[in-house]
Scaffold this motif. Sequence first.
Motif, PDB file in Angstrom:
ATOM      1  N   GLU A   1       2.304   6.351   3.358  1.00 41.98           N
ATOM      2  CA  GLU A   1       1.577   6.971   4.482  1.00 41.98           C
ATOM      3  C   GLU A   1       0.979   5.890   5.383  1.00 41.98           C
ATOM      4  O   GLU A   1       1.044   5.976   6.605  1.00 41.98           O
ATOM      5  CB  GLU A   1       0.444   7.882   3.963  1.00 41.98           C
TER       6      GLU A   1
ATOM      7  N   CYS B   1      -4.379   8.004  -7.368  1.00 39.43           N
ATOM      8  CA  CYS B   1      -4.906   8.777  -6.231  1.00 39.43           C
ATOM      9  C   CYS B   1      -6.377   8.444  -5.992  1.00 39.43           C
ATOM     10  O   CYS B   1      -6.896   8.632  -4.899  1.00 39.43           O
ATOM     11  CB  CYS B   1      -4.742  10.272  -6.485  1.00 39.43           C
TER      12      CYS B   1
ATOM     13  N   SER C   1       0.851  -1.198   0.000  1.00 41.15           N
ATOM     14  CA  SER C   1       0.000   0.000   0.000  1.00 41.15           C
ATOM     15  C   SER C   1       0.885   1.246   0.000  1.00 41.15           C
ATOM     16  O   SER C   1       2.030   1.194  -0.423  1.00 41.15           O
ATOM     17  CB  SER C   1      -0.962  -0.039   1.189  1.00 41.15           C
ATOM     18  N   THR C   2       0.357   2.344   0.519  1.00 39.85           N
ATOM     19  CA  THR C   2       1.066   3.626   0.393  1.00 39.85           C
ATOM     20  C   THR C   2       2.079   3.825   1.523  1.00 39.85           C
ATOM     21  O   THR C   2       1.927   3.255   2.614  1.00 39.85           O
ATOM     22  CB  THR C   2       0.050   4.786   0.471  1.00 39.85           C
TER      23      THR C   2
ATOM     24  N   GLN D   1       5.159   3.003  -5.505  1.00 35.79           N
ATOM     25  CA  GLN D   1       5.921   3.842  -4.574  1.00 35.79           C
ATOM     26  C   GLN D   1       6.981   3.051  -3.800  1.00 35.79           C
ATOM     27  O   GLN D   1       7.112   3.168  -2.584  1.00 35.79           O
ATOM     28  CB  GLN D   1       4.974   4.572  -3.614  1.00 35.79           C
TER      29      GLN D   1
ATOM     30  N   CYS E   1       8.205   3.682   0.165  1.00 38.17           N
ATOM     31  CA  CYS E   1       7.908   2.645   1.165  1.00 38.17           C
ATOM     32  C   CYS E   1       9.211   2.150   1.792  1.00 38.17           C
ATOM     33  O   CYS E   1       9.307   1.971   3.016  1.00 38.17           O
ATOM     34  CB  CYS E   1       7.149   1.481   0.523  1.00 38.17           C
TER      35      CYS E   1
END
Length: 247
Positions: free
Chosen positions: A22, A164, A19-20, A52, A56
């Motif tokens: 964040e 996004c 995943s992201t 990403q 990560c």
Amino acid sequence: MQEKKKEGLIRHVGFSFHSTPEELEEILNAHPQVEFVQLQINYADWENPAVQSRQCYETARRHGKPVIIMEPVKGGMLATPPESVAEILKMAEPEHSVASWAVRFAADLEGVITVLSGMSNIAQMKDNLSYMKEFHGLADSQKETLAQAQEELKKIPLIPCTTCNYCAKVCPMNIGISGSFTAMNYLTLYRDRGMAKHQEEWLVGGHGQKHADECIKCGKCEEACPQHIKIRENLEKVKESLLCHAV
Ligand code: SF4
Ligand code: SF4
């Protein structure tokens, strides 16, 4: 898991992550006891907004977590990258396989404890062993070659979708826009229609979304897209390339 660890049934606790950065940050803040993170890292996805990899990886390292790498050869795709990329790698080291660059890129990163490379036959295993048995890191000239390969990949015109998913929030038909574009980019890069189709099925249908051919062309998604992508036009391409062809 912590209980099982106390009982001695588990030695080290970690998790694989898709995943992201964040979200990884959030998880590592909430669970500082985690001992490693397994990430999808390869030179093609290093700056890929849909994966990403770099961010990560940097997040895990900022938290001091050792990293296990999965997909270093991107499911085998970097064994046969686009021709212009393969040429750069072959010219630099004719004696080494193109796939070896992908595994060595991953293994060279600081803080990596294992690179998981799926192998389908003995020849692939022998190839992996030939350069990983005594791997001591990449020389500057080799890093430069990989940087050139990454630059070459960037020249291939892809749909600049960052996943996004702002478009998904406004689409009245629940079309799997970003998943469709990820699969389309995959097809452009690796020319493997079967795999791209499989990816589209998983990212779109597998996530409960509708396929590109159900778009009603209302245009709401294009108003929401920060990348100003001609979404309707590109969904047509997805339809033609991935939904209308038998594999
Ligand atoms: S144009 Fe298609 S994809 Fe875009 S919002 Fe309308 S139905 Fe959804
Ligand atoms: S809004 Fe644009 S960039 Fe974001 S997921 Fe949709 S198509 Fe991709």
